[in-house]
Each structure stands twice: as C-alpha cells, then as structure tokens.
Scaffold this active site. Sequence first.
Site, PDB file in Angstrom:
ATOM      1  N   HIS A 112       3.142   4.705  -5.055  1.00  0.00           N
ATOM      2  CA  HIS A 112       1.872   5.164  -4.474  1.00  0.00           C
ATOM      3  C   HIS A 112       1.706   4.644  -3.031  1.00  0.00           C
ATOM      4  O   HIS A 112       1.651   5.426  -2.079  1.00  0.00           O
ATOM      5  CB  HIS A 112       0.695   4.658  -5.315  1.00  0.00           C
ATOM      6  CG  HIS A 112       0.762   5.011  -6.766  1.00  0.00           C
ATOM      7  ND1 HIS A 112       0.680   6.298  -7.221  1.00  0.00           N
ATOM      8  CD2 HIS A 112       0.868   4.235  -7.874  1.00  0.00           C
ATOM      9  CE1 HIS A 112       0.734   6.312  -8.551  1.00  0.00           C
ATOM     10  NE2 HIS A 112       0.853   5.057  -8.970  1.00  0.00           N
TER      11      HIS A 112
HETATM   12  C1  BDR Z   1      -3.288   2.777  -6.442  1.00  0.00           C
HETATM   13  O1  BDR Z   1      -3.949   1.848  -7.283  1.00  0.00           O
HETATM   14  C2  BDR Z   1      -3.282   0.612  -7.257  1.00  0.00           C
HETATM   15  O2  BDR Z   1      -3.010   0.155  -8.546  1.00  0.00           O
HETATM   16  C3  BDR Z   1      -2.018   0.796  -6.469  1.00  0.00           C
HETATM   17  O3  BDR Z   1      -1.773  -0.367  -5.705  1.00  0.00           O
HETATM   18  C4  BDR Z   1      -2.314   1.983  -5.600  1.00  0.00           C
HETATM   19  O4  BDR Z   1      -2.955   1.593  -4.408  1.00  0.00           O
HETATM   20  C5  BDR Z   1      -2.662   3.854  -7.279  1.00  0.00           C
HETATM   21  O5  BDR Z   1      -3.633   4.510  -8.052  1.00  0.00           O
END
Ligand code: BDR
Length: 312
Positions: A239
């Site tokens: 992500h």
């Molecule tokens: C996002 O949420 C967090 O857990 C990760 O770091 C990322 O920024 C993904 O949904």
Amino acid sequence: MTDIPVKKVMIDTDPGVDDAIAILMALRFSSFQVLGLTTVGGNVPLARGTRNALALLEYAGRTEIPVSRGSALPIRGQYGYSFPVHGASGLTRRLPNPSSRPIDQRAVDFLAGELGKQPGEILLIALGPLTNLANLLTRYPGSLEQASGLVVMGGAVDVPGNVTGHAEFNFYSDPEAAKMVLSSGVPLTLIDLAASRQVAIDRQAARELKPRNNLGGLAAQLLNNWFRRDPGRQRFFFHDPLAMAAAFDSTIVNTQNVQVAVETADPVRLGESRISGRPGLVGVVRQVDQDGFFRLFDDLMSPDQGAIQGHG
Ligand code: BDR
Ligand code: CA
C-alpha cells in the site's frame, strides 16, 4: 547519466511495516531529498510510531532527517490501531532503541514552516490517517496549497475496504480528516486499495529476495517476518510503498480526476469513499504499471551503486 532534479519530500507516516518499507525506498531514491518525517497515530500509537520512525532513520544512518510528532488522536474519538497486521511494535523486526529524539516542533507547525519557506517546492506524501494534514488546513489556511504536490495512500473508492466492508484503514481511522483533505480543493493523487491491491508479494517471492544493501536487507526481513508471524498469510500488499513509488515516478500510475466523498456519519459506512462527481481534483489511481513498481522495489534490493534517480 543525465542530471535529474532533486525532489524535496516530506513524509507523514504511522510506521507500520509497509510505511517502513516505503520510507526505506524513499531513502534509497537518490533524487529524493527527505526534509522530514511527521508522525501520526494509526497503525500503532503515536509514541510507538515516532520511535519506529527514529529507529528506521538511525538504522539507515540518516539521523540528520528530523522527525516531528503529530497527532495522537483523530479529530473525533480514538484510533483503532492495527496490531494484528503490524504487530505490537508496528515493525516485525526489533530495531535498537533510537538515541535520537523527535524535534520539539510539532508536525503541523513543522509542516507549515517548511512549506512556507519553500512554496511550490515540497512534495508531501501521506501514508497514515490524514489527521495532521487536516489540522494543517485548519490551523494554517493556505499552507497545504504551498506543497508542490500531494500523494495520499487511503480510501477504497467504490471497492470493498480492508477494515470494514466499506472502509480502508487510513480513512476509517480519521474519516473527518480524510473528508477535509479530499474536499479542500488541494489537488492530490490518491492511491486507494483498488490501486495498492494490484501490487503484492507472496511468501515464496519474499523468501527469494536477495537484498544487496542494508536498507533492502531490512525491508526483506520485515516482509519475511511478517509472513512468519502467521502461516495463513499469503500476500503482502504494498500500500504505502506504491504511494512512495508513485511520488517518485508518476508515470507508473494512471489517474482519473474526480470528486471523492468520504462518509463521516453513518456508523456502518464510516470512512467509505466513493466518487461523487466528475471532474474533480482528486486523481484516483485507476491503473498501476506493476512492472514499473517492481523495478523500483527491486532497486531497493540492488547493490549500493544502484541507488536510483527519478522523474515524473
Ligand atoms: C493502509 O493502512 C495501514 O495499515 C497501512 O500502513 C496503509 O497505510 C492500508 O489500508
Ligand atoms: Ca501507513
């Protein structure tokens, strides 16, 4: 080799395994000048995330980069944290306690100061809940507009979420902040889950990584330990690393400019993001050049002279 202009960046983050990998990528990009990290509660409590940011920079030998503490609470309520995904410490490898300290200036003041000193020069990359950016909008009107660009990881635009069926973690953690930033009129690129789910690594591929520098080595350990912690885990989604890669090279993503609404009232759909009009100032990523992303990720693993420059 052609000279590629330096990009000044600031990273707002809640480290977090994928935040950490994104930060390591940023430190590898030789055309990035990282002016600072600002922390926010999210994956882990603010104090823990700040400690992790400092520990990462110390590991990388980059303690000259300032770390500034941001918000420990969202605009309303409390953060839910994400211990099951990121572990109690937020990182899947123990890093020594940092000897460096965060700067005294808090994130919102630090951001406003830096953006004001160099208007139109600093690219802002937001990898956590958008609380700090929302507070910047409230406390320093006109400041966020001084960024040269804004790349946000968050939302699940018209696709299922990862915290609830409707909402993605960063937006769910502070829906009011997400709404404020997305409706602020400040143009931004949005890496939502539909985009970041297009770039993942599986258990076997993580095992086969051959890091040839110490930053890549840490990224590989974070990934492999993440898989080891739960035998049921099949894929790790990049992500935040995708947001960092898109900040480095905007040509690896195709965007559509739309308006995005964030749900802040209905408890069932809290944090949901959906297209509410066209055109708009939110560049939602529609297509990801996966090979382009993995070229940048592989460069994180490459020998030191492979440190890369950027464009876009
Ligand atoms: C996002 O949420 C967090 O857990 C990760 O770091 C990322 O920024 C993904 O949904
Ligand atoms: Ca994050």
